[in-house]
Scaffold this active site. Structure first.
Site, short mmCIF file in Angstrom:
data_model
loop_
_atom_site.label_atom_id
_atom_site.label_comp_id
_atom_site.label_asym_id
_atom_site.label_seq_id
_atom_site.Cartn_x
_atom_site.Cartn_y
_atom_site.Cartn_z
N LYS A 111 0.81 -1.21 0.00
CA LYS A 111 0.00 0.00 0.00
C LYS A 111 0.85 1.26 0.00
O LYS A 111 0.45 2.29 -0.59
CB LYS A 111 -0.95 -0.01 1.20
CG LYS A 111 -2.02 -1.08 1.12
CD LYS A 111 -2.96 -1.04 2.31
CE LYS A 111 -4.05 -2.09 2.19
NZ LYS A 111 -4.97 -2.08 3.35
N LYS A 192 -7.50 -10.72 -6.20
CA LYS A 192 -8.65 -10.76 -5.29
C LYS A 192 -9.59 -9.59 -5.55
O LYS A 192 -9.14 -8.46 -5.80
CB LYS A 192 -8.15 -10.73 -3.84
CG LYS A 192 -9.23 -10.84 -2.78
CD LYS A 192 -8.61 -10.81 -1.40
CE LYS A 192 -9.69 -10.82 -0.32
NZ LYS A 192 -9.10 -10.75 1.04
N LYS A 195 -12.02 -3.64 -2.59
CA LYS A 195 -12.57 -2.28 -2.56
C LYS A 195 -11.50 -1.25 -2.90
O LYS A 195 -11.82 -0.14 -3.30
CB LYS A 195 -13.14 -1.97 -1.17
CG LYS A 195 -14.40 -2.73 -0.83
CD LYS A 195 -14.99 -2.28 0.50
CE LYS A 195 -14.20 -2.78 1.67
NZ LYS A 195 -14.84 -2.48 2.97
#
Length: 327
Positions: A111, A192, A195
């Site tokens: 991230k 995967k 969101k």
């Protein structure tokens, strides 16, 4: 009963992966465990969200959890920020963790590469997650593959704290879902469903219309050989569709594959099965979102119950580590 604890970030509308991979299991756990579930709004502060968006998404997440089948008479449902012992306990655990441990967290590495200015909270995120778990003496924690490393850190911190300061925390164990534990993106079936990744056609939202669900399933990536068989390694797109059909109908994906000779027939039946599976959730969501007072009352009652447990855990941990108790 063994206590189970899990949480979900209010970082966007719930998708099929959230529901099939986690929430249906949470619903079942209400009858097997002393179940504690929270909307982890403090974790969402690591994202770039406007204050009004965070408030709206937190309420929306609570409505979605209730719509999915969480029952306040059978579980404790609350907002993380409504229980101040979470960040208080996280500080004690941050003073137990090491920089090396946090530097090894693969989610942080992934991230942080997508952000220009990396927030400190993203780095210490796993420690707050450990506090979420350890505050409630959770013996069982549902985790997917992407959260296993974080749970291992929680286990390590609990054991280290107990060894240094005396038995304080329960060391949690992972509970791994069976079918549907990992729902893949319909357009990128080796990734995967998420969101945090923009994939409009690859992500089925639980509140999508029946027409939108059918459109996304119809356009789902498969392959060109036309052979309907369950082979996640060589045919990941088709395997994802078979996994979803298995999750929606309670069958094994291999058995589902044996019923079809054409991809188009499988996609048509899958779209219909997903629409029917999600229909009760959409109807309940509409009812909850229209009654804000009722949802807020559920969260208030859950926070009161949660704080009883978390406050006792924090007081014990603070005393063990040497903090002077308030008069």
């Amino acid at each position: 009963m063994i206590r189970v604890l899990s949480g979900i970030q209010p970082s966007g509308e719930l998708h099929l992966g959230n529901y099939v991979g986690a929430l249906r299991q949470w619903v079942a756990f209400q009858d097997e465990y002393d179940a504690f579930y929270c909307v982890v709004d403090l974790h969402a502060l690591t994202l770039e969200l406007a204050p009004e968006d965070l408030r709206a998404r937190t309420f929306d997440a609570a409505c979605s959890l209730l719509a999915a089948g969480l029952d306040p008479d059978r579980c404790t449902l609350f907002c993380q920020s409504h229980v101040p012992e979470h960040p208080r306990l996280a500080w004690l655990l941050e003073c137990t963790a090491t920089m090396g441990e946090l530097n090894r967290m693969t989610q942080f590495k992934d991230k942080s590469t997508r952000q220009e200015a990396v927030r400190v909270g993203l780095f210490t995120y796993p420690v707050l997650m450990a506090a979420d778990i350890l505050a409630y003496h959770a013996g069982a924690v549902p985790v997917g593959d992407d959260q296993r490393q974080h749970l291992e850190l929680a286990r390590e911190l609990a054991q280290r704290f107990n060894n240094r300061y005396g038995e304080t925390f329960t060391v949690p164990e992972a509970v791994v879902p069976a079918f549907g534990g990992r729902v893949m993106d319909l357009q990128h079936p080796r990734r995967k469903m998420s969101k945090s990744v923009d994939s409009p056609l690859g992500t089925v939202q639980v509140l999508d219309s029946p027409q939108e669900i059918a459109r996304k399933v119809r356009k789902a990536v498969t392959d060109t050989d036309g052979d309907v068989r369950y082979d996640p390694g060589d045919k990941p797109g088709l395997a994802n569709l078979l996994d979803l059909m298995a999750a929606a109908t309670g069958q094994r994906p291999e058995d589902v594959a044996g019923k079809y000779t054409r991809y188009g027939d499988l996609k048509a039946d899958l779209a219909e099965a997903l629409v029917e599976m999600l229909r009760p959730l959409r109807e309940r969501y509409d009812a909850y979102s229209a009654d804000r007072g009722a949802v807020e009352a559920v969260l208030a009652g859950g926070a009161e119950r949660a704080r009883e447990v978390a406050a006792a855990t924090y007081a014990r941990a603070a005393g063990a580590i040497g903090l002077l108790p308030p008069a």
